[in-house]
Design a protein around this motif. Structure first.
Motif, PDB file in Angstrom:
ATOM      1  N   HIS A 184       0.849  -1.199   0.000  1.00 18.71           N
ATOM      2  CA  HIS A 184       0.000   0.000   0.000  1.00 18.71           C
ATOM      3  C   HIS A 184       0.881   1.245   0.000  1.00 18.71           C
ATOM      4  O   HIS A 184       1.356   1.669   1.060  1.00 18.71           O
ATOM      5  CB  HIS A 184      -0.939  -0.015   1.211  1.00 18.71           C
ATOM      6  N   HIS A 218       1.552   5.206  -2.388  1.00 25.56           N
ATOM      7  CA  HIS A 218       1.065   6.129  -3.428  1.00 25.56           C
ATOM      8  C   HIS A 218       2.260   6.756  -4.132  1.00 25.56           C
ATOM      9  O   HIS A 218       2.979   7.557  -3.544  1.00 25.56           O
ATOM     10  CB  HIS A 218       0.134   7.178  -2.819  1.00 25.56           C
ATOM     11  N   HIS A 252      -6.002  -0.397   6.235  1.00 24.30           N
ATOM     12  CA  HIS A 252      -6.291   0.493   7.376  1.00 24.30           C
ATOM     13  C   HIS A 252      -6.923  -0.290   8.531  1.00 24.30           C
ATOM     14  O   HIS A 252      -7.889   0.146   9.159  1.00 24.30           O
ATOM     15  CB  HIS A 252      -7.239   1.645   6.980  1.00 24.30           C
ATOM     16  N   ASP A 297       1.120   2.670   3.417  1.00 25.29           N
ATOM     17  CA  ASP A 297       0.342   3.784   2.871  1.00 25.29           C
ATOM     18  C   ASP A 297       1.248   5.018   2.773  1.00 25.29           C
ATOM     19  O   ASP A 297       0.909   6.110   3.236  1.00 25.29           O
ATOM     20  CB  ASP A 297      -0.909   4.056   3.708  1.00 25.29           C
TER      21      ASP A 297
HETATM   22 ZN   LIG Z   1      -3.670   4.895   0.599  1.00 27.80          ZN
END
Ligand SMILES: [Zn+2]
Length: 418
Positions: free
Chosen positions: A69, A71, A226, A285
């Motif tokens: 995960h 970006h 999450h 993330d």
């Molecule tokens: Zn994310």
């Protein structure tokens, strides 16, 4: 000539403690690499057999970390969007933390995936894979991500099938309305493309309870990221982990960390680990916000779980083989002979450390992982303390060091000259 004939490995990591959960290895072993692949893992491999030998005793040798995960759709010029300014380019943040494979979690959708591929995937040294956002325009922010008319399961699945092994899942995220359209279209696209779905549940609304997501809407193998988010119903009034979570896990729903800027609180993670609910996979993330706050990087998130009481072997499993398996890239995340030679050489530091969650609360810890060496496709791409290097004062009047057989840090000009 006899000695040269025996030199059949490019790189040999000697004396480290190898943790390779897929192959159930946790022991002192030597690892030999040839032509970008794992060539041999054994108790003792003669140093004379390798062109380059690195002493990694007192360190841990693991598969290259797989972060499912992140970006990394940077450079588009989109303001305040993960398909733009909120993303980072991968290479400056991956290798220094032992990460060799990342999965961009839905920053692009079927419409802008080709741009993402050209702009980032094809130009990065990090192995960049992607989950397509169910929104055709991906994570453009605001109304773009709420537009159900741009959630086309068929078009998303078709785009995914054009890039097998690169598109490894379908993502839904940040959805606000009270219906299930975003989740269900994602599942539909994923079923058509034979891939898992990863869900960021967006707004938590009573009309669509989280319990129904993991008990009814997701399929076995689908991923809820999450996991330790504050909004997820975790505990009853007595502090017990709610039974529906164990039920969802039993159904085969995967719980991924996806720490991020706002998705990890100690008050859920601590009781969860104590009561037997560790994450299936550990992921960051990673984006411009999370990396400078409590998340920091993959090793910091892994260190949190070490200090929560998971063993090092367990933490490595949940950061290598488990995520590779989740995204059906079973060629990655392990050190089997013939596998791509992606490895991390980690140091486990003991001392007094602090770890901060997404709400800014601290937990003290005594263990912290740091990355000494990262090897990607058989070449050293990160070397914190120069373990692979020779002392300058023993080299005479030296020129540029390194060898393209094992050194992935040579500059372009040097690489060409060698
Ligand atoms: Zn994310």
């Amino acid at each position: 000539m006899a000695a040269a004939a025996q030199t059949n490995y490019d790189l040999l990591l000697k004396g480290g403690h190898v943790i390779d959960p897929k192959n159930k290895t946790s022991a002192r072993k030597d690892v030999a690499i040839r032509d970008g692949k794992i060539a041999e893992v054994a108790d003792d491999i003669a140093a004379t057999k390798a062109h380059k030998v690195v002493d990694v005793s007192s360190l841990y040798v693991t598969p290259g970390l797989v972060d499912v995960h992140v970006h990394v759709y940077a450079g588009t010029g989109m303001r305040n969007a993960y398909s733009g300014d909120l993303s980072v380019y991968p290479d400056p943040f991956t290798f220094r933390t032992g990460v060799t494979t990342v999965v961009d979690a839905g920053s692009s959708g079927w419409r802008n995936f080709p741009d993402f591929k050209d702009r980032v995937i094809d130009r990065s040294r990090t192995r960049v894979l992607a989950m397509l956002n169910i929104v055709g325009h991906g994570m453009g922010g605001g109304k773009i991500e709420q537009d159900t008319s741009d959630m086309d399961a068929q078009a998303t699945a078709e785009q995914a099938r054009r890039y097998p092994g690169v598109v490894v899942g379908i993502k839904t995220a940040h959805y606000s309305p009270s219906d299930w359209i975003a989740v269900d279209r994602s599942v539909e696209a994923a079923a058509l493309a034979n891939l898992p779905v990863m869900v960021d549940f967006g707004s938590f609304r009573p009309e669509r309870p989280f319990q129904d997501l993991v008990l009814k809407h997701l399929r076995p193998g689908d991923i809820y990221t999450h996991a330790y988010l504050a909004m997820v119903p975790w505990l009853d009034d007595n502090g017990r982990v709610l039974p529906y979570l164990f039920e969802a896990r039993k159904r085969g729903v995967i719980f991924d960390v996806g720490h991020g800027g706002g998705s990890f609180v100690w008050r859920h993670a601590v009781p969860a680990i104590r009561q037997g609910f560790p994450p299936d996979s550990i992921s960051t993330d990673l984006h411009v916000g999370s990396m400078n706050a409590g998340m920091k990087d993959m090793l910091n998130v892994m260190s949190k779980f070490l200090n929560l009481g998971l063993s090092l072997d367990d933490v490595i499993a949940r950061s290598t083989w488990n995520p590779a398996h989740e995204i059906k890239r079973e060629d990655l995340g392990h050190l089997s002979v013939g596998a791509p030679a992606d490895l991390a050489v980690l140091r486990l530091e003991k001392g007094n450390f602090g770890f901060v969650d997404s709400y800014g609360a601290r937990m003290n810890g005594t263990q912290k992982l740091t990355c000494e060496l990262t090897i990607h496709d058989g070449r050293v791409v990160w070397d914190l303390n120069g373990l692979t290097r020779q002392d300058w004062d023993k080299l005479g009047k030296y020129n540029a060091q390194g060898d393209p057989r094992w050194d992935g840090m040579l500059s372009g000009a040097l690489r060409a000259r060698k």
